[in-house]
Design a protein around this motif. Structure first.
Motif, PDB file in Angstrom:
ATOM      1  N   VAL A  82       0.864  -1.178   0.000  1.00  0.00           N
ATOM      2  CA  VAL A  82       0.000   0.000   0.000  1.00  0.00           C
ATOM      3  C   VAL A  82       0.900   1.228   0.000  1.00  0.00           C
ATOM      4  N   LEU A  83       0.620   2.144  -0.936  1.00  0.00           N
ATOM      5  CA  LEU A  83       1.452   3.335  -1.092  1.00  0.00           C
ATOM      6  C   LEU A  83       0.584   4.587  -0.997  1.00  0.00           C
ATOM      7  N   VAL A  84       1.216   5.695  -0.673  1.00  0.00           N
ATOM      8  CA  VAL A  84       0.543   6.998  -0.683  1.00  0.00           C
ATOM      9  C   VAL A  84       1.365   7.968  -1.521  1.00  0.00           C
ATOM     10  N   GLN A  85       0.696   8.999  -2.032  1.00  0.00           N
ATOM     11  CA  GLN A  85       1.385   9.996  -2.853  1.00  0.00           C
ATOM     12  C   GLN A  85       0.715  11.349  -2.681  1.00  0.00           C
ATOM     13  N   ARG A  86       1.532  12.370  -2.481  1.00  0.00           N
ATOM     14  CA  ARG A  86       0.997  13.723  -2.378  1.00  0.00           C
ATOM     15  C   ARG A  86       0.479  14.202  -3.732  1.00  0.00           C
ATOM     16  N   ILE A  87      -0.491  15.108  -3.670  1.00  0.00           N
ATOM     17  CA  ILE A  87      -1.050  15.710  -4.876  1.00  0.00           C
ATOM     18  C   ILE A  87      -0.601  17.167  -4.913  1.00  0.00           C
ATOM     19  N   PRO A  88       0.093  17.597  -5.963  1.00  0.00           N
ATOM     20  CA  PRO A  88       0.567  18.997  -6.014  1.00  0.00           C
ATOM     21  C   PRO A  88      -0.569  19.996  -5.806  1.00  0.00           C
ATOM     22  N   HIS A  93      -5.933  16.225   0.566  1.00  0.00           N
ATOM     23  CA  HIS A  93      -6.146  14.884   0.011  1.00  0.00           C
ATOM     24  C   HIS A  93      -4.787  14.260  -0.333  1.00  0.00           C
ATOM     25  N   ILE A  94      -4.758  12.940  -0.370  1.00  0.00           N
ATOM     26  CA  ILE A  94      -3.622  12.214  -0.905  1.00  0.00           C
ATOM     27  C   ILE A  94      -4.159  11.068  -1.757  1.00  0.00           C
ATOM     28  N   LEU A  95      -3.307  10.528  -2.591  1.00  0.00           N
ATOM     29  CA  LEU A  95      -3.631   9.316  -3.332  1.00  0.00           C
ATOM     30  C   LEU A  95      -3.194   8.127  -2.501  1.00  0.00           C
ATOM     31  N   ILE A  96      -4.064   7.122  -2.429  1.00  0.00           N
ATOM     32  CA  ILE A  96      -3.693   5.870  -1.789  1.00  0.00           C
ATOM     33  C   ILE A  96      -3.790   4.774  -2.834  1.00  0.00           C
ATOM     34  N   LYS A 140      -8.411   8.742  -4.500  1.00  0.00           N
ATOM     35  CA  LYS A 140      -8.081   9.972  -3.774  1.00  0.00           C
ATOM     36  C   LYS A 140      -8.900  10.010  -2.506  1.00  0.00           C
ATOM     37  N   ILE A 141      -8.226  10.199  -1.385  1.00  0.00           N
ATOM     38  CA  ILE A 141      -8.916  10.190  -0.096  1.00  0.00           C
ATOM     39  C   ILE A 141      -8.608  11.477   0.657  1.00  0.00           C
ATOM     40  N   TYR A 142      -9.500  11.813   1.568  1.00  0.00           N
ATOM     41  CA  TYR A 142      -9.270  12.999   2.401  1.00  0.00           C
ATOM     42  C   TYR A 142      -8.175  12.693   3.421  1.00  0.00           C
ATOM     43  N   ALA A 143      -7.254  13.650   3.600  1.00  0.00           N
ATOM     44  CA  ALA A 143      -6.228  13.559   4.634  1.00  0.00           C
ATOM     45  C   ALA A 143      -5.608  14.929   4.813  1.00  0.00           C
ATOM     46  N   ASP A 144      -5.392  15.322   6.032  1.00  0.00           N
ATOM     47  CA  ASP A 144      -4.599  16.517   6.313  1.00  0.00           C
ATOM     48  C   ASP A 144      -3.153  16.129   6.078  1.00  0.00           C
ATOM     49  N   VAL A 145      -2.566  16.591   4.999  1.00  0.00           N
ATOM     50  CA  VAL A 145      -1.249  16.136   4.567  1.00  0.00           C
ATOM     51  C   VAL A 145      -0.196  16.363   5.639  1.00  0.00           C
ATOM     52  N   ALA A 146      -0.204  17.546   6.253  1.00  0.00           N
ATOM     53  CA  ALA A 146       0.796  17.855   7.275  1.00  0.00           C
ATOM     54  C   ALA A 146       0.673  16.920   8.472  1.00  0.00           C
ATOM     55  N   ASP A 147      -0.565  16.687   8.921  1.00  0.00           N
ATOM     56  CA  ASP A 147      -0.769  15.798  10.064  1.00  0.00           C
ATOM     57  C   ASP A 147      -0.371  14.367   9.731  1.00  0.00           C
ATOM     58  N   PHE A 148      -0.724  13.921   8.513  1.00  0.00           N
ATOM     59  CA  PHE A 148      -0.357  12.568   8.115  1.00  0.00           C
ATOM     60  C   PHE A 148       1.159  12.412   8.073  1.00  0.00           C
ATOM     61  N   ARG A 149       1.829  13.379   7.467  1.00  0.00           N
ATOM     62  CA  ARG A 149       3.296  13.303   7.362  1.00  0.00           C
ATOM     63  C   ARG A 149       3.933  13.252   8.743  1.00  0.00           C
ATOM     64  N   LYS A 150       3.459  14.096   9.646  1.00  0.00           N
ATOM     65  CA  LYS A 150       4.007  14.141  11.004  1.00  0.00           C
ATOM     66  C   LYS A 150       3.843  12.796  11.701  1.00  0.00           C
ATOM     67  N   GLN A 151       2.654  12.204  11.561  1.00  0.00           N
ATOM     68  CA  GLN A 151       2.404  10.919  12.188  1.00  0.00           C
ATOM     69  C   GLN A 151       3.273   9.820  11.581  1.00  0.00           C
ATOM     70  N   ALA A 152       3.381   9.796  10.255  1.00  0.00           N
ATOM     71  CA  ALA A 152       4.165   8.764   9.588  1.00  0.00           C
ATOM     72  C   ALA A 152       5.641   8.853   9.958  1.00  0.00           C
ATOM     73  N   VAL A 153       6.193  10.075   9.998  1.00  0.00           N
ATOM     74  CA  VAL A 153       7.600  10.260  10.355  1.00  0.00           C
ATOM     75  C   VAL A 153       7.844   9.798  11.784  1.00  0.00           C
ATOM     76  N   GLN A 192       6.310  11.621  -4.885  1.00  0.00           N
ATOM     77  CA  GLN A 192       6.509  10.277  -5.409  1.00  0.00           C
ATOM     78  C   GLN A 192       5.738   9.263  -4.557  1.00  0.00           C
ATOM     79  N   PRO A 193       5.353   8.141  -5.141  1.00  0.00           N
ATOM     80  CA  PRO A 193       4.666   7.114  -4.349  1.00  0.00           C
ATOM     81  C   PRO A 193       5.580   6.564  -3.257  1.00  0.00           C
ATOM     82  N   VAL A 194       5.046   6.416  -2.049  1.00  0.00           N
ATOM     83  CA  VAL A 194       5.814   5.931  -0.908  1.00  0.00           C
ATOM     84  C   VAL A 194       5.024   4.808  -0.218  1.00  0.00           C
ATOM     85  N   SER A 195       5.690   3.702   0.031  1.00  0.00           N
ATOM     86  CA  SER A 195       5.034   2.588   0.706  1.00  0.00           C
ATOM     87  C   SER A 195       4.801   2.909   2.185  1.00  0.00           C
TER      88      SER A 195
END
Length: 662
Positions: A82-88, A93-96, A140-153, A192-195
């Motif tokens: 399962v991968l995610v990708q930011r949308i410019p 939203h992000i792509l899953i 394409k799904i709803y996600a707060d990109v900043a919050d998601f990135r912070k949690q994933a890191v 870029q797509p990230v697992s």
């Protein structure tokens, strides 16, 4: 949890493949007026089989019939990544993306979610999906990109501190190579797509240990012998109608509605009708099920004699003398499967038989299985999972813990818990594993479900296992060829653990009426498991080693014997005052009867099995198990993720329901 460096190193070298007879003295009165009820009792007591027409009438209205039909639907297999990708330009939203190899899945879209919120991932090259047919399903799904990135890191940093990790493929433990790079923030920032398949695979040992101790498989004597909820027929202490007693659990099964709870006489009839199955010869799906003659001497006659001696009505069973001991309460949230109509999975009680003298246990165990009556809605499923997960916050076996656990069990064990099923009960199946009721030492497995016409138990076929005659174990014949043909034809689905053994195969009755272990369950040689012969290029040879293993593992006689070095029972029968012991498959530590843990490291929390058929011959495959740990990890992962978030969607995409009933 004691996963050592040595254990993790072993992962790398494990060749893991993902892949009553007429009985005059105690003849009992019929308390109801249901004609079908009387008909069934008449035939069983006269040692006859129901006619085809009568049996068909019963089956047409039986819950188990529709249940079997539901499980024939093909499930979506677990995603391989399962991968995610930011949308410019889009921070909301992000792509899953879910990846499937062409061999595992070829449809153009996948729909996941619940009955209220669904997400469709497409592989059609339209819109957000870049290329049709490449096995990458995008949404394409709803996600707060900043919050998601912070949690994933944060999760990735914590994970790297722990070193190597592991995962479960089907029910086997293997090293998780993806855990080395759980989340690549730089690639994510570069659109870029990230697992995220392994992100969060780290386990807090203290947390996961408390989950598996308190929330999954509960055997502590302060629970299963709680004197305010259970009953000891030998000392006549406890609460005879406590919520976890055999008598009260069966009273609820026998009750037609919550307003019409079964009387003592009706409960007695209900239990005797059930037990009489063991005393007669029956044919189920073409398979002859012979009597277990000691059911009278070991259970029914002594029970009735004690009841009458205490002043009870003639022939009526008194629950004060019910010879069954509760051994475990099980949370099977890991069995959730919306395609099978059980989105919240199952829960179970296990009991063993106590001998008539009240001096020891008997080799007879029983498991009462309930389909949890919760809707396929994320909030509802989370609420149910959280009730189990929150048991970790109590001290095991304390009054507060037991009260919280009873609050859970009352939701499925009482009549009225599922108003759409027979007797308004959530019951799915009662399964028994018996060596006590015959003059020999042959283990026999039977299954029972409630019949919609009679409201009583009807004995049914055994799930996921063909009749004994189809098991070759070195001997080839037309029956063995039929079984081998089935496994070879279905090998892809069997490897993915996505199949249901049919009642009939190749125009031949296939599924067992009862199943037996006919050789040694543990040891180095002469083990009982499922196989054809080892003669290659013959119709008796199962071509794929993994398919052979998974098929055998999913049968009750393979699972309870040589396939897992299990000495007949996963939950061992015990007398009062002794906590049950568990098999190596469940506990990660070798169980009873001389079971062999092939890594010979008892403290490493993993039970290693050598392929029972010694395949491949040059270097037999080794497989590791600790199923309670797997169930605990699954519950934890589900409970700590919020509905509709990227990680919750990831968990759903990578979740694989099991075809194994154990």
């Amino acid at each position: 949890m004691k996963f050592t460096t040595k254990t993790l190193a072993v992962f790398a070298v494990v060749a893991l493949t993902t892949l009553l007879l007429s009985w005059n003295k105690f003849a009992f009165p019929i308390t109801g007026n249901n004609a079908a009820n009387k008909l069934a009792i008449h035939h069983w007591n006269d040692n006859e089989n129901l006619s085809d027409q009568e049996l068909s009438a019963l089956e047409a209205n039986a819950d188990w019939y529709s249940y079997t039909d539901k499980t024939n639907k093909k499930r979506i297999p677990a995603a391989e990544d399962v991968l995610v990708q930011r949308i410019p330009g889009d921070n909301s939203h992000i792509l899953i993306m879910a990846f499937y190899s062409k061999e595992s899945f070829k449809e153009s879209s996948i729909v996941i979610g619940d009955d209220e919120n669904q997400i469709e991932l497409k592989d059609n090259g339209i819109g957000d999906d870049k290329k049709a047919g490449d096995g990458i399903y995008t949404a394409k799904i709803y996600a707060d990109v900043a919050d998601f990135r912070k949690q994933a890191v944060k999760m990735a940093l914590e994970q790297k501190k722990t070193g190597a990790s592991y995962k479960f493929v089907n029910r086997m433990i293997t090293a998780d190579a993806d855990a080395a790079e759980p989340f690549n923030a730089a690639k994510f920032d570069a659109f870029q797509p990230v697992s995220i398949a392994a992100t969060g695979a780290v386990l807090n040992s203290e947390l996961i240990d408390s989950v598996r101790r308190n929330c999954i498989f509960i055997t502590d004597l302060n629970v299963v012998e709680d004197p305010t909820r259970t009953w000891n027929p030998c000392t006549q202490t406890g609460v005879v109608n406590g919520p976890w007693t055999f008598g009260e659990i069966f009273r609820q099964l026998a009750s037609t509605t919550p307003q019409n709870i079964a009387t003592d006489a009706e409960l007695s009839d209900f239990i005797k009708i059930w037990l009489t199955n063991y005393a007669v010869r029956r044919i189920i799906n073409g398979d002859t099920v012979n009597p277990r003659p000691l059911v009278l001497d070991k259970i029914l006659n002594p029970w009735i004699a004690k009841s009458e001696a205490a002043g009870g009505p003639t022939g009526q069973l008194d629950m004060k003398f019910a010879p069954f001991k509760l051994t475990a309460i099980l949370n099977r949230f890991d069995l959730r499967d919306r395609f099978a109509g059980i989105p919240a999975g199952e829960c179970r009680f296990t009991f063993c038989l106590i001998n008539a003298d009240c001096t020891d246990k008997e080799n007879f165990t029983m498991i009462v299985e309930y389909s949890i009556p919760k809707p396929n809605k994320c909030d509802s499923l989370h609420s149910w999972a959280d009730q189990w997960f929150n048991l970790k916050n109590y001290d095991l076996g304390t009054p507060a813990y037991n009260a919280a656990l009873q609050n859970i069990t009352d939701q499925f064990s009482k009549s009225g818990s599922n108003r759409n099923k027979t007797n308004q009960s959530s019951l799915s199946t009662v399964r028994t594993n018996d060596r006590a009721l015959t003059l020999g030492d042959t283990a026999e497995f039977r299954e029972f479900r409630l019949n919609a016409i009679t409201g009583n138990f009807i004995e049914t076929t055994c799930s996921q296992i063909p009749a004994d005659k189809f098991n070759g174990r070195g001997v080839g014949n037309p029956d063995v060829a039929t079984m081998v043909l089935y496994v070879n034809q279905e090998r892809k689905n069997i490897i993915k653990d996505n199949y249901t053994v049919p009642d009939t195969f190749n125009n031949v009755p296939f599924v067992a009426g009862a199943a037996h272990i006919l050789a040694e369950p543990v040891g180095l040689t002469n083990l009982w498991f499922w196989d054809g012969t080892e003669q290659r290029n013959t119709p008796y040879f199962i071509k794929n080693t993994t398919a052979r293993h998974v098929f055998s593992l999913n049968t009750c006689t393979g699972c309870h014997a040589g396939e897992l070095q299990t000495h007949y029972t996963h939950v061992d029968p015990v007398f009062f005052g002794t906590e049950t012991s568990l098999s190596g498959f469940l506990s990660g530590r070798a169980g009873a009867g001389g079971a062999i843990d092939f890594d010979f490291i008892p403290e490493n929390d993993s039970f290693m099995m050598r392929d029972a058929a010694l395949r491949p011959a040059s270097n037999p495959t080794l497989r590791m198990f600790n199923d309670i740990l797997r169930r605990a990890r699954d519950l934890k992962d589900f409970s700590i993720t919020t509905c509709t978030t990227p990680f919750a969607i990831r968990n759903q995409l990578m979740y694989q329901p099991t075809s194994m009933v154990h």
